[in-house]
Design an enzyme around this catalytic site. Structure first.
Site, PDB file in Angstrom:
ATOM      1  N   SER A   1       1.081  -0.933  -0.177  1.00 54.12           N
ATOM      2  CA  SER A   1       0.144   0.027   0.156  1.00 54.12           C
ATOM      3  C   SER A   1       1.248   1.257  -0.114  1.00 54.12           C
ATOM      4  CB  SER A   1      -0.532   0.213   1.199  1.00 54.12           C
ATOM      5  OG  SER A   1      -2.117   1.004   1.181  1.00 54.12           O
ATOM      6  N   ASN A   2       0.281   2.581   0.960  1.00 54.11           N
ATOM      7  CA  ASN A   2       0.965   3.229   0.743  1.00 54.11           C
ATOM      8  C   ASN A   2       0.599   4.755   2.085  1.00 54.11           C
ATOM      9  OD1 ASN A   2      -0.682   5.800  -0.097  1.00 54.11           O
ATOM     10  ND2 ASN A   2      -0.784   4.242  -1.696  1.00 54.11           N
TER      11      ASN A   2
END
Ligand code: CTP
Length: 217
Positions: free
Chosen positions: A25-26
């Protein structure tokens, strides 16, 4: 704009699962998209907020659509874009997803090679939907103006809000709350910088721009 009152806002990260316990993800927290949704509700719009997994409360008055992956976000955007006068893509969409999700936990081993496949570009997929004022964001580590202007053109946007990425998790960069630096670029290449402003304040500036452009159209 105000007589066509529905706006569509995306927020937060997307999460792409590797196995039942791991994902890529981020660092997106959803703060920008949720601030935009709150601003839009306060201005009297009907707001659909499509959000990846975040841990901040949803703004009262917005219709919250929870998604996990980029593909789910694309499906939700396509479902809700009809009748919207504006789309603001504040979500940090993962450009890649693991080619294969393991149904069982991947066990410890000497070397692990993971293959990724590209996710769809959501703005690209809705580029040709007519009558929707489209706002995108651009996250870049350098060459902010040139790269953001290219993205605006490639994705058929009306406005792009560019941020410089930081050095990583420790300095926070553009992610999360606090005062940030923004560059706003319009279709004609006109650039304005907003230095040291909160995302709440920035959300107001972005909707001022959206409404100004709608009045001029
Ligand atoms: N975006 C999108 N679909 C994707 C990736 C990004 O719609 N698969 C949107 C983002 O929500 C943002 C804009 O496109 O509004 C730019 O996102 P950004 O991550 O800066 O750029 P990318 O298009 O992913 O290009 P790159 O990562 O190569 O810079």
């Amino acid at each position: 704009m105000k007589n066509r009152k529905k706006v569509l806002i995306t927020a937060g990260p997307t999460v792409e699962e590797l196995d039942p316990v791991r994902y890529i993800s981020n660092y997106s927290t959803g703060t920008m998209g949720y601030s935009l949704a709150r601003e839009a509700v306060n201005r009297g719009y009907e707001v659909a907020l499509i959000s990846g997994p975040v841990s901040i409360p949803a703004p009262h008055g917005a219709k919250l659509v929870k998604v996990t992956t980029a593909r789910e976000m694309l499906g939700a955007v396509k479902k809700h874009i009809g009748g919207s006068s504006c789309l603001v893509m504040a979500a940090a969409v993962c450009d890649f997803a693991p080619a294969k999700r393991s149904a069982t936990k991947i066990k410890k081993r000497a070397r692990l090679v993971i293959q990724f496949t590209p996710n769809p570009d959501i703005l690209g997929e809705v580029k040709d939907v007519p009558g929707v004022f489209k706002v995108g964001f651009a996250l870049e580590t350098g060459g902010l103006f040139g790269k953001a202007l290219c993205k605006l053109k490639a994705k058929g946007l009306d406005l792009i809000v560019a941020n410089k990425a930081g050095r990583g998790r420790k300095d926070g960069g553009p992610f999360g709350a606090g005062k940030k630096d923004f560059m706003v670029i319009s279709r004609d290449g006109r650039k304005r910088t907003r230095m040291g402003v909160t995302k709440e304040k920035m959300a107001g500036y972005i909707f001022d721009d959206i409404e100004k452009a709608a009045e001029a159209a």
